[in-house]
Design an enzyme around this catalytic site. Structure first.
Site, PDB file in Angstrom:
ATOM      1  CG  ASP A  35      -2.184   0.742   1.076  1.00 32.18           C
ATOM      2  OD1 ASP A  35      -2.291   1.520   0.129  1.00 32.18           O
ATOM      3  OD2 ASP A  35      -3.092   0.551   1.905  1.00 32.18           O
ATOM      4  CG  ASP A  36      -0.395   4.677  -0.197  1.00 35.99           C
ATOM      5  OD1 ASP A  36      -1.095   4.166  -1.085  1.00 35.99           O
ATOM      6  OD2 ASP A  36      -0.828   5.507   0.615  1.00 35.99           O
ATOM      7  CB  CYS A  73      -6.412   2.473  -2.012  1.00 38.80           C
ATOM      8  SG  CYS A  73      -5.181   3.338  -1.035  1.00 38.80           S
ATOM      9  CE  LYS A 127      -6.461  -0.123   1.470  1.00 42.00           C
ATOM     10  NZ  LYS A 127      -5.579   1.058   1.372  1.00 42.00           N
ATOM     11  CG  HIS A 129     -10.079   0.768   0.515  1.00 39.81           C
ATOM     12  ND1 HIS A 129      -9.063   1.637   0.143  1.00 39.81           N
ATOM     13  CD2 HIS A 129     -11.120   1.562   0.897  1.00 39.81           C
ATOM     14  CE1 HIS A 129      -9.461   2.887   0.306  1.00 39.81           C
ATOM     15  NE2 HIS A 129     -10.703   2.864   0.763  1.00 39.81           N
ATOM     16  CG  HIS A 223      -2.168   3.749   3.656  1.00 40.14           C
ATOM     17  ND1 HIS A 223      -2.675   4.596   4.614  1.00 40.14           N
ATOM     18  CD2 HIS A 223      -2.924   3.957   2.537  1.00 40.14           C
ATOM     19  CE1 HIS A 223      -3.674   5.293   4.104  1.00 40.14           C
ATOM     20  NE2 HIS A 223      -3.842   4.926   2.833  1.00 40.14           N
ATOM     21  CG  ASP A 281      -2.149   0.661  -3.424  1.00 40.99           C
ATOM     22  OD1 ASP A 281      -0.997   1.114  -3.288  1.00 40.99           O
ATOM     23  OD2 ASP A 281      -3.053   0.891  -2.586  1.00 40.99           O
ATOM     24  CG  ASN A 282      -1.624   4.141  -4.778  1.00 35.51           C
ATOM     25  OD1 ASN A 282      -2.723   3.660  -4.492  1.00 35.51           O
ATOM     26  ND2 ASN A 282      -0.804   4.640  -3.859  1.00 35.51           N
ATOM     27  CE  LYS A 299      -3.384   6.985  -1.720  1.00 30.57           C
ATOM     28  NZ  LYS A 299      -3.486   6.318  -0.403  1.00 30.57           N
TER      29      LYS A 299
END
Length: 536
Positions: A35-36, A73, A127, A129, A223, A281-282, A299
């Site tokens: 994540d991130d 996300c 996660k 989401h 994240h 994810d990004n 992001k």
């Protein structure tokens, strides 16, 4: 060697099977989503962050140089689990916020559901989401045999709360077909990255190898909030000064976990016929201490640092390994790729499969064969969005619409991604076009750092922003200008027009957005716990 939590080298067998035979059993699949994570934030990218396990796995596998996610996300995860662009699922709207009545439509056949109908045991860890307003939108009703983790988009790493409300659970369907949701209050105080690792290892160790395994491991790290055990900051990041040391420790603990999980896969024999995919994810958020160097932005932007993500594949089934693959790939491609590896026949199942945007990239990854020359990175149309942000976008579009076709001048207007509702971003071959009346621009980060953002001034020069909205057209030749410094739209108007002609075709497939309902916290946080609140 993969490095264990105690930093003791674990020597592992490196499987080098040349091809995936057409008659082979479906492979076990380990899909790791972080994540991130910054584009540079692994050792094999030149980072000062310690990631020995990721480095080894990437270097013995295939590093994906041009692998794209989405800007935030939910859209990225939605494309992964549906094989479809965000414009088709409604996630072009952006992230799903807590308390929002929004999720992937129930007519979507998600990746675990597709694999499950082909005999896979499917387990989700980490996660979600992708919607939680009804139980039908939660993981155990979307194809996962079990799910351990959080429904919302983030949580504190030790208390496992989001906005003060608990979101940490085991969910599964029992033998009577009933959904069971077990809250894990007993785990409070334990670091969630390690809890996710331990659960993934447990799933692997308990798996009956007569069935293929799909394990979706979606860490929340790194994240925000920036939280890590102090002993890990000292152990992994004593060489890094300032707040980035905590971010670095978060990444290193995640790396430690990935090493444990792959070691469990190999010890159990699953990797002998297994495929591991690792991706963010990004890109890193500019406030999180992550580095997207040498790319521009992060992001929430569609500049390369926001959507071009750190990714690699490790598998004994790769025909060619130990190299960097420069073919163009998108996160939506993994759905049809896994579908092909599982030998799924969608027309043989009663639930209609919706049109896919992803393509099967196994041969592209395994053998280096080009597979696509175009990916849609973003499209928002405020006239197809019936909510407050659509209203903002329409007002902005009408204000600046006369400048939309100006190739020679880009106007900076100030603002942020909440106002960015009118744009079209596409990569075609080496060209990348960003066009619209609300393009979010960001600057560049320094190597292994985030502090050196270019400042964007408003019209009068009275205020500066780390990000800015822009009106106009930006065209970059990524083969010559990977940092997206030189806008060549004015010297290549024919290329801009050629790419703009593609917009209407994509626009016809957009799922319109209606006003999402936001309930009072009392309706979805009973007893300070996040729970679905709508009966379908």
């Amino acid at each position: 060697m993969l490095v264990s939590s105690s930093t003791v080298p674990i020597f592992l067998i490196s499987f080098l099977s040349p091809i995936l035979p057409s008659c082979a059993a479906p492979p076990h699949i380990l899909m790791v989503v972080v994540d991130d994570l910054g584009y540079q934030d692994a050792g094999f990218r030149g980072s000062d962050i310690l990631t020995p396990n990721l480095d080894q796995l990437a270097e013995e596998g295939v590093i994906l140089e041009n692998h794209y996610g989405m800007e935030v996300c939910s859209p990225s995860r939605g494309s992964l689990l549906t094989g479809r662009y965000a414009i088709r699922t409604g996630l072009w709207k952006g992230i799903i916020r807590p308390g929002e009545e929004f999720g992937l439509d129930l007519n979507e056949t998600l990746l675990p559901e597709m694999l499950k109908r082909n005999g896979y045991k499917t387990h989700g860890v980490g996660k979600w989401h992708l919607g939680m307003f009804s139980w039908g939108h939660t993981p155990a009703r979307r194809g996962f045999d079990t799910f351990f983790g959080l429904f919302t988009g983030e949580q504190k790493y030790f208390t496992h709360t989001n906005n003060g409300k608990l979101d940490f659970r085991d969910t599964y369907i029992n033998e009577n077909g009933e959904l069971v949701d077990e809250l894990r209050r007993d785990l409070a105080g334990q670091y969630n990255t390690r809890l996710f690792t331990d659960q993934a290892v447990k799933v692997i160790q308990n798996h009956d190898t007569r069935s293929p395994l799909f394990l979706y491991l979606a860490y929340t790290a790194p994240h925000i909030p920036l939280e890590a055990p102090e002993e890990d900051v000292r152990k992994y990041a004593s060489h890094i000064e300032g707040p980035r040391s905590k971010y670095a420790a978060m990444v290193s603990v995640m790396d430690e976990g990935v090493g444990k999980v792959v070691r469990a896969m190999r010890t159990s024999g699953l990797m002998e016929n297994g495929v591991m995919v690792f991706t963010s994810d990004n890109g890193a958020y500019h406030g999180s201490q992550g580095s997207n160097f040498p790319l521009r932005g992060g992001k929430s932007s569609f500049l390369e640092g926001g959507v071009r993500v750190l990714s690699f594949v490790n598998s004994p089934l790769l025909r060619k390994a130990g190299y960097t693959n420069t073919n163009l790939h998108h996160v939506a491609d993994w759905y049809p790729t896994f579908q092909a590896l599982a030998a799924d026949e969608p027309h043989q199942h009663p639930k209609t499969q919706l049109p896919l945007d992803g393509v099967n990239i196994w041969q592209s990854v395994s053998e280096g064969v080009p597979c696509r020359e175009e990916v849609l990175l973003g499209l928002r149309d405020p006239y197809l969005r019936d909510d407050l942000r659509g209203k903002w976008g329409r007002e902005n579009a009408e204000k600046y619409d006369d400048r939309r076709g100006d190739f020679s001048n880009v106007i900076l207007t100030g603002g942020n991604s909440r106002l960015a509702q009118d744009y079209f971003i596409i990569r075609w071959k080496n060209y990348k076009l960003l066009s619209g009346t609300s393009l979010e621009l960001q600057g560049w980060t320094s190597e292994n750092g985030t502090s050196e953002f270019k400042k964007f001034s408003d019209k009068g020069g009275k205020k500066q922003y780390k990000t800015s909205l822009a009106v106009g057209n930006l065209l970059f030749d990524l083969s010559a200008d990977p940092r997206e410094v030189n806008n060549i739209a004015s010297s290549h108007p024919e290329t801009v027009m050629q790419l703009m002609k593609k917009k209407e075709g994509y626009r016809r497939t957009i799922k319109p957005i209606v006003e999402s309902k936001h309930q009072s916290k009392a309706s979805h946080t009973a007893n300070k716990v996040w729970v679905p609140w709508v009966e379908l």
